[in-house]
Design an enzyme around this catalytic site. Structure first.
Site, PDB file in Angstrom:
ATOM      1  CE  LYS B 108      -2.413   9.680  -0.930  1.00 35.72           C
ATOM      2  NZ  LYS B 108      -3.006   9.828   0.422  1.00 35.72           N
ATOM      3  NE  ARG B 109     -11.734   4.984  -3.914  1.00 30.54           N
ATOM      4  CZ  ARG B 109     -11.328   4.547  -2.721  1.00 30.54           C
ATOM      5  NH1 ARG B 109     -10.062   4.688  -2.357  1.00 30.54           N
ATOM      6  NH2 ARG B 109     -12.169   3.952  -1.906  1.00 30.54           N
TER       7      ARG B 109
END
Lengths: 313, 313
Positions: B108-109
């Protein structure tokens, strides 16, 4: 365990400035002699780059330690190198902590429930209880919902750490989703209101809580409005310097004591030796003096043009 | 370089199932003998835990390799252990790739400009050009704006990789920000519409693009509507199993060929040996057989109650 905002403000008062130095090692921008030397020691490209990042950041930390209260390593550049970069990041944070700097890890994490808790437990904290990355504070992304911020808040509170939630980011396209309006309130204002609630709940005896907000200097009107709407929320303000934000743009982010915000500059300090105004005087070999001069210039700029002047007694 | 959606769909057709196994090593849940053995080899707690995570994930990968097309390591659990965990994660991904599994790294960057590009270059890609983490695809958070998705899209496209953008997450509080409505369109629908545009632009000759969407099984009505609104977008559907989503809930995520979605289950497979229906038959020692049974049960469930039945010829 002392309170994050209290520790941060004690450090700001001690150094008499809210300047925050970002640690953004970019391989193509580093002083060439550091890269060259690392490459003689490591044949693997990522190990060499990680060694160069570590040396560069540690020397930069030593330059700015007498001058500023806090540093902000950017996780992405370290992660780009794989596990070697992760180890370098841990070493850099550890060095900054040993110099008594506040470390705000810019990793923009966010996930649900126990997964969010795993990020918080790994990234935020000091030596006891052991946190392997040991950041004082972490940047966090709110898209998943307020319930997903709570594990970060809980771990941070328990450990005397903090989080900075992305509210209004500094990029040109920040408005795409953040400006969506419902009943006259924009998304970033709604997020800001939730963050302020969490800040108030964690403020204890202090004026400020351990939950902060990231608000870009590139949107000065929004910054001023959020400062007013979020009186318990410490702000982290990116976008000053290379991204175009000025001291006048960030002046509204402070309270009258010059507290309540840290202003970040990364590239303009890290790679000051490449900038026109320092390149001739210092050059590559004296990159640390260029970084020091750029840091001092930023501190003066903030002291001259913002309520941070109140810190200089 | 072959196209991500084409590679993914070839793998789904080959294994005849859209089941995606999450790799969620949680220390307190691992088979005790793996943890005990790691502790005899490493006195440092994080090194021991990382060794246990690596052994557990690699053995689990070997169990599911004949059965499923893809695995999804959860970065948070590895990061919780510091640099030792980062190294274990890299080793786990590398092993999964060597088994020809598609690896979707759930990290989840999200960040801006060249920082987003650093994440993408580090995390997405194969052996050439070298990417140190080597994920086929990465989950990405859209809060910062559409302009911040582009660097991920560019790197993924260039390397035959993919991204999955968070659209509608599976947590109870997902609606807090994602349901905010402007002109009758909710935020997650707006994000979905941007993702569909990027998917269409990257679909080349394929029906699907290399930009996907994360949509939780815990919101079946939204899932059905998004599938219809996003015909070029491969979906990653979390929330099946332990989080309460059923096969009926995810049925609408597929096209009529049973393609267009992968359905994730993590805990229910990883720690199947602790579940009532497998604990007695297999127990701790035979945890791999429990994981295999749970994976086969999921595959049957999806084949019985969703268009994934079309995959089983």
């Amino acid at each position: 365990m002392s309170h994050f905002a209290q520790r941060l403000h004690a450090a700001i008062k001690h150094k008499q400035t809210p300047a925050l130095v970002g640690l953004d090692p970019r391989l193509s921008q580093l002083p060439p002699q550091i890269v060259k030397s690392a490459r003689t020691r490591h044949s693997d490209a990522n190990l060499a780059a990680a060694a160069a990042f570590e040396e560069f950041c540690i020397r930069l930390i030593d330059v700015v330690t007498p001058l500023v209260p806090a540093v902000k390593p950017q996780s992405a550049f370290f992660e780009e190198l794989g596990p070697a970069g992760s180890q370098a990041l841990a070493n850099v944070i550890s060095h900054a902590r040993s110099q008594k700097l506040i470390v705000i890890l810019d990793a923009k994490r966010g996930d649900i429930g126990s997964t969010a808790e795993a990020y918080a437990r790994g990234l935020i904290g000091g030596a006891d209880p052991p946190s392997p990355w040991m950041a004082d504070a972490l940047t966090v992304n709110p898209y998943l919902g307020t319930d997903t911020l709570q594990p970060f808040v809980d771990v941070a509170t328990e450990r005397g750490g903090g989080i900075y939630v992305l509210v209004r980011t500094s990029n040109p396209g920040a408005s795409a989703f953040q400006d969506r309006s419902e009943d006259g309130q924009k998304l970033f204002e709604t997020v800001g209101s939730e963050v302020e609630r969490l800040a108030r709940e964690t403020s204890a005896e202090a004026n400020y809580g351990c939950v902060g907000a990231v608000v870009g200097a590139t949107y000065p009107a929004e910054l001023a409005a959020l400062r007013e709407a979020m009186p318990h929320t410490p702000l982290l303000v990116p976008g000053y310097g290379s991204q175009g934000g000025t001291a006048a743009d960030v002046a509204s982010s402070f309270d009258t004591s010059g507290l309540g915000a840290v202003i970040n500059s990364s590239r303009a300090i890290n790679f000051a030796f490449r900038a026109e105004q320092y390149a001739t005087e210092f050059g590559e070999e004296r990159w640390e003096e260029a970084a020091e001069a750029a840091t001092r210039a930023m501190i003066s700029d903030l002291a001259d043009l913002t309520p941070a002047s109140a810190l200089q007694t």
